[in-house]
Write a protein that holds these residues in place. Structure first.
Motif: not given
Length: 423
Positions: A350-355, A360-361, A363-367
Motif C-alpha cells: 500500500a505504501s509503495a502504491l501511494a508513492q 507520498d508513501p 497516503r495508504t488509506v486512499t490507496v
C-alpha cells in the motif's frame, strides 16, 4: 500587491521559465506542472490556436447526453447572479473541455468571444494551454489561473477559476464549472466559491442517485421475494438496490453489453464477481440471477486480462475466461492503479502504491479505499499483501504508440517514470 503588479511579476516568471532560465520566484506548483506539460507537448505559448467549434446540433447532442444537464439549475442559482454582478461569466464544459453552457455579464461574454471562449470551443489544456477549464480537468481539483499564469500569451488579459465535477455514481469526470472575466475583476475568494459549488453539484447528483436506488428497491422487492436462490437487483451502473440469498455488496461492475444497451432485454451475461448470470431488465436497472448455488465467480486457469491504455481517454479492462469475455471502462484513477500493478507483477505494498500514485508513501488509506473499489469488479483476479494480479492470470497491456500519450493527463510519479523509461 495590486493586480497590475502581480500580472507584471507573473509575466517575468513566465518569460524566464519559457527561456529555460530560473525565475526569481517559482510559479505555483499546479501552474508549473501545467507549463511543464505544455512544453513537453509542444503547445506554442505565443500563438493563439483554436480548434473548430462544435455546431449547434453537436452542442445540443452533448448537452442531452451529459449528466451535468440535471444539475445545471444548481450551478446557475449559485453562480450566475454572483458572476454577473462581479463582471464575470459562468462557463460549464464537458470532460473533453468543450464549452457547453455559458452565461453571465453581457459585456464580458463579448470579450470572451474575442478570446475564442465561446460555445462549442475546445478549451482542453492540450489545445489552448494552461487555463481554468482544461487545467482542472487534468489536475482534478479547483484551479485559479491569473493573467500570465495562462500559458498562451493572448489569454493574459483574463482570469479564470474552474473546479472539476465528478459523478459520485461511478467516479467519471463529467466536466468543469468555471467563473471567468477580465483580470482586473479577479478575486481570490472565487476559488473557494467555485470549489464549493462543484461539491454542491456532486452532492445533488448523489441525492438523485440515492432516490433512484430507492425507487428501484421498491420495484425489485416483490420480485426478489418470489425468487428462490441468489439474486441481486442493480441499477444501470451496477449499484445494488436489493439482494436475496447472497451477501450484499455496494456495487457490481456490469459489462458494456448491459451498461450501454439501448433497449434492455432478457439474456445472459458473465461477470467475474458472480459468474454466469440470467439477466432480466427492471425499470431503472437489472435483475441478476447467478447460475448454481455458488455461482462461478472464481476464474479458471488461463484467464486473460487485457488493460487497454492506448487512447487518451476511455481506458478499459477486458477479462476473458475460456469462451466468456467481459469489459469494464476505467476511471483515470483506476487506470493508473491497474497499469502500475501490471507494471509490477511481483506486487506493490500500500505504501509503495501511494508513492507511485501520489509521491507520498503515507497516503495508504486512499490507496486501500481505491483498491477496495477495484476489487468490486476484479476481486477474483487480484491478490493483496502485496496488491498484485494473480500469478495464474495472463496480463497484457495495450500501450499507445507514443510514450507521451500514456495516460497523458496523469501526474502520478509511477506513470511519469514509466513514460520517460519507454524507448
Amino acid at each position: 500587491m495590486d493586480r497590475s503588479h502581480a500580472a507584471r511579476l507573473l509575466q517575468g516568471v513566465r518569460t524566464a521559465t519559457l527561456s529555460g532560465q530560473r525565475p526569481r520566484m517559482l510559479p505555483r506548483p499546479v501552474i508549473g506542472e501545467s507549463w511543464g506539460r505544455m512544453l513537453r507537448s509542444g503547445v506554442d505559448p505565443d500563438r493563439d490556436v483554436r480548434s473548430g467549434l462544435l455546431n449547434i446540433e453537436e452542442i445540443e447532442e452533448r448537452r442531452q447526453a451529459s449528466p451535468l444537464l440535471e444539475i445545471l439549475p444548481v450551478l446557475r442559482e449559485a453562480l450566475v447572479g454572483v458572476a454577473d454582478a462581479a463582471h464575470h461569466i459562468m462557463v460549464v464544459s464537458d470532460a473533453d473541455g468543450r464549452i457547453l453552457w455559458r452565461e453571465g455579464n453581457a459585456a464580458v461574454l463579448r470579450k470572451a468571444d474575442q478570446l475564442g471562449f465561446e460555445l462549442g470551443a475546445d478549451w482542453a489544456e492540450g489545445t489552448v494551454g494552461t487555463n481554468g477549464v482544461g487545467t482542472p480537468l487534468v489536475a482534478r481539483r479547483p484551479v485559479q489561473v491569473f493573467s500570465a499564469e495562462h500559458f498562451v500569451a493572448s489569454q493574459h488579459t483574463w482570469t479564470c477559476t474552474g473546479a472539476p465535477i465528478t459523478d459520485p455514481r461511478d467516479g467519471r469526470l463529467l466536466g468543469v464549472v468555471d467563473v471567468s472575466g477580465p483580470l482586473e475583476t479577479m478575486h481570490p475568494a472565487t476559488l473557494a466559491l467555485v470549489g464549493a459549488v462543484a461539491q454542491l453539484a456532486e452532492a445533488r447528483l448523489r441525492e438523485r442517485h440515492v432516490s433512484a436506488l430507492e425507487r428501484l428497491r421498491t420495484v425489485a422487492a416483490p420480485v426478489l421475494a418470489r425468487i428462490g436462490g441468489r439474486a441481486v437487483a442493480v441499477d444501470v451502473r451496477g449499484w445494488t438496490a436489493a439482494v436475496t440469498g447472497m451477501p450484499p455488496v455496494d456495487r457490481i461492475a456490469l459489462p458494456r453489453s448491459l451498461a450501454e444497451q439501448p433497449e434492455p432485454a432478457e439474456g445472459r451475461a458473465w461477470l467475474p464477481t458472480l459468474g454466469m448470470c440470467a439477466v432480466t431488465p427492471l425499470p431503472g436497472g437489472w435483475l441478476l440471477r447467478p447460475d448454481g448455488p455458488d455461482g462461478e465467480a472464481g476464474p479458471a486457469g488461463g484467464t486473460r486480462v487485457v488493460l487497454d491504455v492506448s487512447r487518451p481517454r476511455r481506458w478499459s479492462v477486458t477479462v476473458t475466461d475460456g469462451a466468456r469475455s467481459w469489459s469494464h471502462e476505467l476511471s483515470p484513477r483506476h487506470a493508473e492503479l491497474l497499469y502500475l500493478l501490471a507494471l509490477h507483477r511481483g506486487g506493490r505494498s500500500a505504501s509503495a502504491l501511494a508513492q507511485d500514485m501520489f509521491g507520498d508513501p503515507t497516503r495508504t488509506v486512499t490507496v486501500r479505499a481505491e483498491m477496495s473499489r477495484v476489487r468490486r469488479y476484479l476481486g477474483c483476479l487480484l491478490g493483496h499483501r502485496p496488491y498484485r494480479f494473480r500469478e495464474d492470470a495472463e496480463v497484457e497491456v495495450v500501450l499507445p504508440q507514443s510514450p507521451s500519450d500514456l495516460l497523458p493527463n496523469s501526474v502520478a510519479p509511477g506513470v511519469l517514470g514509466a513514460r520517460s523509461a519507454q524507448p
